[in-house]
Design a protein around this motif. Sequence first.
Motif, mmCIF file in Angstrom:
data_model
loop_
_atom_site.group_PDB
_atom_site.id
_atom_site.type_symbol
_atom_site.label_atom_id
_atom_site.label_comp_id
_atom_site.label_asym_id
_atom_site.label_seq_id
_atom_site.Cartn_x
_atom_site.Cartn_y
_atom_site.Cartn_z
ATOM 1 N N ARG A 1 42.818 42.172 72.615
ATOM 2 C CA ARG A 1 42.955 41.493 71.355
ATOM 3 C C ARG A 1 41.730 40.408 71.378
ATOM 4 N N TRP A 2 41.421 40.135 69.894
ATOM 5 C CA TRP A 2 40.416 39.037 69.837
ATOM 6 C C TRP A 2 40.938 37.574 70.401
ATOM 7 N N GLY A 3 39.985 36.650 71.032
ATOM 8 C CA GLY A 3 40.278 35.623 71.637
ATOM 9 C C GLY A 3 39.158 34.953 72.113
ATOM 10 N N LEU B 1 32.588 50.968 60.539
ATOM 11 C CA LEU B 1 31.654 50.352 61.364
ATOM 12 C C LEU B 1 31.445 48.709 60.764
ATOM 13 N N TYR B 2 31.172 47.802 61.623
ATOM 14 C CA TYR B 2 30.910 46.368 61.334
ATOM 15 C C TYR B 2 29.723 45.702 62.038
ATOM 16 N N ALA B 3 29.222 44.655 61.399
ATOM 17 C CA ALA B 3 28.444 43.823 62.325
ATOM 18 C C ALA B 3 27.372 44.414 63.066
ATOM 19 N N PRO B 4 26.493 45.145 62.561
ATOM 20 C CA PRO B 4 25.423 45.815 63.043
ATOM 21 C C PRO B 4 24.239 44.832 63.541
ATOM 22 N N THR C 1 29.062 29.164 59.521
ATOM 23 C CA THR C 1 27.898 29.337 59.740
ATOM 24 C C THR C 1 27.619 29.766 61.216
ATOM 25 N N ARG C 2 26.861 30.984 61.065
ATOM 26 C CA ARG C 2 26.986 31.816 62.351
ATOM 27 C C ARG C 2 26.232 32.997 62.697
ATOM 28 N N ASP C 3 26.069 33.407 63.903
ATOM 29 C CA ASP C 3 25.274 34.780 63.977
ATOM 30 C C ASP C 3 23.504 34.559 63.958
ATOM 31 N N PRO C 4 22.965 33.824 64.766
ATOM 32 C CA PRO C 4 21.455 33.723 64.482
ATOM 33 C C PRO C 4 20.608 35.035 64.831
ATOM 34 N N TYR D 1 27.607 41.792 74.159
ATOM 35 C CA TYR D 1 28.714 41.868 73.115
ATOM 36 C C TYR D 1 29.758 41.108 73.205
ATOM 37 N N GLN D 2 30.385 40.680 71.934
ATOM 38 C CA GLN D 2 31.702 39.842 71.890
ATOM 39 C C GLN D 2 32.653 40.324 72.716
ATOM 40 N N TYR D 3 33.178 39.477 73.698
ATOM 41 C CA TYR D 3 34.195 40.235 74.752
ATOM 42 C C TYR D 3 35.253 39.094 75.021
ATOM 43 N N TRP E 1 28.881 35.696 54.615
ATOM 44 C CA TRP E 1 28.196 36.772 55.063
ATOM 45 C C TRP E 1 27.942 36.776 56.689
ATOM 46 N N GLU E 2 28.567 37.710 57.381
ATOM 47 C CA GLU E 2 28.367 37.353 58.858
ATOM 48 C C GLU E 2 27.012 38.251 59.524
ATOM 49 N N CYS E 3 26.899 38.103 60.416
ATOM 50 C CA CYS E 3 25.947 39.008 61.159
ATOM 51 C C CYS E 3 24.809 39.349 60.499
ATOM 52 N N PRO E 4 23.975 38.512 59.837
ATOM 53 C CA PRO E 4 22.738 38.995 58.932
ATOM 54 C C PRO E 4 21.646 39.572 60.101
ATOM 55 N N ILE F 1 36.369 44.174 72.761
ATOM 56 C CA ILE F 1 35.108 44.113 72.356
ATOM 57 C C ILE F 1 34.865 44.156 70.961
ATOM 58 N N ASN F 2 33.936 42.904 70.307
ATOM 59 C CA ASN F 2 33.696 43.483 68.866
ATOM 60 C C ASN F 2 31.987 43.361 69.177
ATOM 61 N N ASP F 3 31.362 42.538 68.078
ATOM 62 C CA ASP F 3 30.036 42.635 67.690
ATOM 63 C C ASP F 3 29.093 42.942 68.784
HETATM 64 C C1 FRU Z 1 31.938 39.312 63.260
HETATM 65 C C2 FRU Z 1 32.274 38.087 63.757
HETATM 66 C C3 FRU Z 1 31.146 36.995 63.742
HETATM 67 C C4 FRU Z 1 31.340 36.260 64.659
HETATM 68 C C5 FRU Z 1 32.086 36.917 66.055
HETATM 69 C C6 FRU Z 1 33.408 36.328 66.690
HETATM 70 O O1 FRU Z 1 32.821 40.400 63.483
HETATM 71 O O2 FRU Z 1 33.291 37.536 62.983
HETATM 72 O O3 FRU Z 1 30.721 36.671 62.445
HETATM 73 O O4 FRU Z 1 30.319 35.680 65.416
HETATM 74 O O5 FRU Z 1 32.765 38.219 65.264
HETATM 75 O O6 FRU Z 1 33.815 37.337 67.497
#
Ligand code: FRU
Length: 442
Positions: free
Chosen positions: A33-35, A259-262, A144-147, A25-27, A198-201, A8-10
């Motif tokens: 691993r990320w995919g 810590l990332y992507a709060p 451009t992402r993460d609305p 969450y990102q899964y 800038w990710e995840c604003p 998982i990530n964000d």
């Molecule tokens: C941040 C991020 C986001 C993106 C997601 C992809 O960790 O890179 O910008 O939406 O993860 O998993």
Amino acid sequence: MKAPDNWINDPNGFIYYKGYYHLFYQYFPYGPRWGTMHWGHAVSRDLVTWEHRGIALYPSTYEDRNGCFSGSAIEEDGKLYLAYTGVRYEVVNPEDPHTCLNEQFESAQLMITSEDGFHFDNEKGKSVIIPPITDKSIGDRTHTRDPKIWRGKDAWYLILGSTVEEKYGEVLFYRSEDLHTWTYVDKAWKGPDYGWMWECPDYFETEGGGVLIVSPMGLLKNGEKEKNQSVCFPVEFDEDTCRMEIPDRYQFADHGMDLYAPQSTLDAEGRRVMEAWIRMPKAAEEGWIGMFCSPRVVERKDGHIYFRIHPNVRAACSKEITDISLASKDGYMAVFELEDGEQADIGGFLITRNGNRIRTDRAAVYPSFEGAHLISETPEITEGYRVEVLVDDNLVEVYINDGEYVISNAVYGLGKTIKLSSGKPVHLYTMREEDEGQQGEE
Ligand code: FRU
């Protein structure tokens, strides 16, 4: 909260809706691993005990066929709305269908709704709300992402992360009357010293004023592995013009560098509560990788942004114990004050007061690799060195002066011991066991 399995990530779509906290969450469900990104889903009654509910969103349209990236949730007319980024690879990595080649992909912003927060029609329920950006003077077609959506006084607002020509991070502001038609209004950015993307604003208002949180890529220029870090600014936002003044000075959201992507939302009592991803360099013993920090209440006071332990965590962790052997498997809290030079040793994790700063050292409980971040330190503290530590098998969170600063660190093989160099006592509180929790109660 830990990954149920795999990766998982964000945190995404964090919201209190119809009696439950929903945390998506990102899964990546096929390996640690990320995919190709899916949205996993967890729910809680109290922000402390979480129940995983499987996959909520999966790639199912042209625009999101290679991933449902990060996004947010809002409630309107009893319905749950999720906005997220759909990713479409233009060139798939020939060696790995779950990644793309040389960043050749396109991003669109999508929306899906649900009547109850549990059922999502992935096949027919998705619509594109903001197509890939083609005007370079606005933003980037790829990055451009993460609305994140919020309700303003007379309209809905959406903030997106982007980049000015892959050089400077920026945020874009959109406005909508009906959640479907979105109009770009303005942007804000700072220039070369603030990361390239800038990710995840996240923008929200608190009693003490507005707060902007962003996760700039390539912010740090040191020799460490993790260059991407989350930062926050006290800001003011003008709804009529969508203008935002961002000051030069930022604060780290957390000083542990993991810590990332709060992402924040309002809790049942109207407090601003934040969750965030805690990055891990390798899987935990059980094979999963990625976790979230404990929920934190965000407050702004005199231009400083505080990240405090959420009262529900305090309540769950209120049973005092006399010895660490009595702590539950779900963790415990240790409370102490540090004099200058004094050190606490929590199963190999060291917390030291060094003049006016608090410093941590995880060298004994972390893998060693090139660029590993082992030592963390707060800025200068002006008054008080009260330390509250939330300790779990793979996560130590050090809160200083009720969230003036926080250091959160992933750890491995932490011992179940605790000792202050001065020999002074430490107050210990065990985390309530899961079956003592409030899950399922109304
Ligand atoms: C941040 C991020 C986001 C993106 C997601 C992809 O960790 O890179 O910008 O939406 O993860 O998993």
